[in-house]
Design a protein around this motif. Sequence first.
Motif, PDB file in Angstrom:
ATOM      1  N   ASN A 157       1.008  -1.283   0.113  1.00  0.00           N
ATOM      2  CA  ASN A 157      -0.048   0.090   0.071  1.00  0.00           C
ATOM      3  C   ASN A 157       0.795   1.232  -0.170  1.00  0.00           C
ATOM      4  O   ASN A 157       1.785   1.466   0.816  1.00  0.00           O
ATOM      5  CB  ASN A 157      -1.007   0.002   1.203  1.00  0.00           C
ATOM      6  CG  ASN A 157      -1.881   1.077   1.265  1.00  0.00           C
ATOM      7  OD1 ASN A 157      -1.490   2.184   0.990  1.00  0.00           O
ATOM      8  ND2 ASN A 157      -3.235   0.791   1.520  1.00  0.00           N
ATOM      9  N   GLU A 158       0.536   2.219  -0.869  1.00  0.00           N
ATOM     10  CA  GLU A 158       1.295   3.381  -0.954  1.00  0.00           C
ATOM     11  C   GLU A 158       1.582   3.924   0.301  1.00  0.00           C
ATOM     12  O   GLU A 158       2.661   4.591   0.723  1.00  0.00           O
ATOM     13  CB  GLU A 158       0.788   4.316  -2.139  1.00  0.00           C
ATOM     14  CG  GLU A 158       1.688   5.503  -2.247  1.00  0.00           C
ATOM     15  CD  GLU A 158       1.235   6.458  -3.372  1.00  0.00           C
ATOM     16  OE1 GLU A 158       1.866   7.003  -4.297  1.00  0.00           O
ATOM     17  OE2 GLU A 158      -0.284   6.503  -3.483  1.00  0.00           O
ATOM     18  N   THR A 159       0.481   4.118   1.086  1.00  0.00           N
ATOM     19  CA  THR A 159       0.690   4.856   2.511  1.00  0.00           C
ATOM     20  C   THR A 159       1.636   4.164   3.425  1.00  0.00           C
ATOM     21  O   THR A 159       2.073   5.018   4.459  1.00  0.00           O
ATOM     22  CB  THR A 159      -0.713   5.079   3.200  1.00  0.00           C
ATOM     23  OG1 THR A 159      -1.101   3.702   3.372  1.00  0.00           O
ATOM     24  CG2 THR A 159      -1.732   5.799   2.301  1.00  0.00           C
ATOM     25  N   ASN A 160       2.098   2.948   3.190  1.00  0.00           N
ATOM     26  CA  ASN A 160       3.103   2.416   4.006  1.00  0.00           C
ATOM     27  C   ASN A 160       4.564   2.462   3.486  1.00  0.00           C
ATOM     28  O   ASN A 160       5.332   1.955   4.253  1.00  0.00           O
ATOM     29  CB  ASN A 160       2.620   0.874   4.159  1.00  0.00           C
ATOM     30  CG  ASN A 160       1.365   0.891   4.836  1.00  0.00           C
ATOM     31  OD1 ASN A 160       0.862   1.536   5.634  1.00  0.00           O
ATOM     32  ND2 ASN A 160       0.683  -0.365   4.678  1.00  0.00           N
TER      33      ASN A 160
ATOM     34  N   GLN B 282       6.749   4.601   3.557  1.00  0.00           N
ATOM     35  CA  GLN B 282       7.847   5.122   4.275  1.00  0.00           C
ATOM     36  C   GLN B 282       8.357   4.483   5.510  1.00  0.00           C
ATOM     37  O   GLN B 282       9.378   4.803   5.825  1.00  0.00           O
ATOM     38  CB  GLN B 282       7.204   6.620   4.753  1.00  0.00           C
ATOM     39  CG  GLN B 282       6.524   6.484   6.322  1.00  0.00           C
ATOM     40  CD  GLN B 282       5.311   5.896   6.331  1.00  0.00           C
ATOM     41  OE1 GLN B 282       4.837   5.426   5.467  1.00  0.00           O
ATOM     42  NE2 GLN B 282       4.760   5.989   7.400  1.00  0.00           N
TER      43      GLN B 282
ATOM     44  N   SER C  23       7.897   2.232  -5.095  1.00  0.00           N
ATOM     45  CA  SER C  23       6.230   2.787  -5.682  1.00  0.00           C
ATOM     46  C   SER C  23       5.823   1.808  -6.812  1.00  0.00           C
ATOM     47  O   SER C  23       4.678   1.684  -6.941  1.00  0.00           O
ATOM     48  CB  SER C  23       6.463   4.181  -6.309  1.00  0.00           C
ATOM     49  OG  SER C  23       6.867   5.086  -5.452  1.00  0.00           O
TER      50      SER C  23
ATOM     51  N   VAL D  19       3.188  -1.042  -5.645  1.00  0.00           N
ATOM     52  CA  VAL D  19       2.120  -0.844  -5.080  1.00  0.00           C
ATOM     53  C   VAL D  19       0.780  -1.714  -5.558  1.00  0.00           C
ATOM     54  O   VAL D  19       0.896  -1.983  -6.725  1.00  0.00           O
ATOM     55  CB  VAL D  19       1.601   0.585  -4.985  1.00  0.00           C
ATOM     56  CG1 VAL D  19       0.031   0.742  -4.875  1.00  0.00           C
ATOM     57  CG2 VAL D  19       2.509   1.411  -3.995  1.00  0.00           C
TER      58      VAL D  19
ATOM     59  N   ALA E 131      -2.090   3.453  10.713  1.00  0.00           N
ATOM     60  CA  ALA E 131      -2.977   4.645   9.765  1.00  0.00           C
ATOM     61  C   ALA E 131      -3.694   5.423  10.451  1.00  0.00           C
ATOM     62  O   ALA E 131      -4.225   6.481  10.159  1.00  0.00           O
ATOM     63  CB  ALA E 131      -3.759   3.663   8.908  1.00  0.00           C
TER      64      ALA E 131
ATOM     65  N   GLY F 297      -0.763   7.113  13.571  1.00  0.00           N
ATOM     66  CA  GLY F 297       0.459   7.805  12.933  1.00  0.00           C
ATOM     67  C   GLY F 297       1.701   7.012  14.086  1.00  0.00           C
ATOM     68  O   GLY F 297       1.651   6.489  14.970  1.00  0.00           O
TER      69      GLY F 297
END
Length: 194
Positions: A51-54, A56, A63, A66, A174, A177
């Motif tokens: 998942n893109e939000t993970n 970092q 990328s 994903v 999520a 944070g």
Amino acid sequence: MLPEIGIPGQVKLKQSRVLVIGAGGLGCPVLQYLAAAGVGRLAIAEFDTVNETNLQRQVLYGSDDVGKLKSIIATNRVENINNLIETERINLKIDTSNSLRILKDFDVIVDATDNFRSRYIINDSCVILGKPMVHGAIYKYEGQVYVFNYQGGPTYRCYNPQIKDQDFKNPQPAEVGLLGVLPGITGTLMATEV
């Protein structure tokens, strides 16, 4: 070169079998360091997709990954770190119907999951099978690492008895944070314990 480890210790690493359950924020550094150390058989149990939000905090993925299965990407990256180890991909969720069958073939079990239900299942299976469980957890700015069920020591249930309140919710990264490097630090300590 460390005399406390030496060639006999490296041979033990090469002969060891480790199962890492969860290839997210905690699992990524665990897998990288165990592969680099020369753990002979390294299995990855993960059913989720990247998942893109993970990105970092899940440093095995980029990328372009994903939407792809974490188990496939993680296995490929681990094999790229050390092609002399044997890898196994377990692309399913560990649950009460399969945990004993899957965990029985490994020397050490790593719990890199993010929910209480999975942690209890992994713990109980390790107790039944007599396997040590290296556990990690993260929350905002804090990380915890424990070794449970080692040589008759305490289990995850000793530390965290079963939660009876059905309204309790395990806060997910999520939702609350967390500091991006925290899983890397915590996961590296988990690999050290393994």
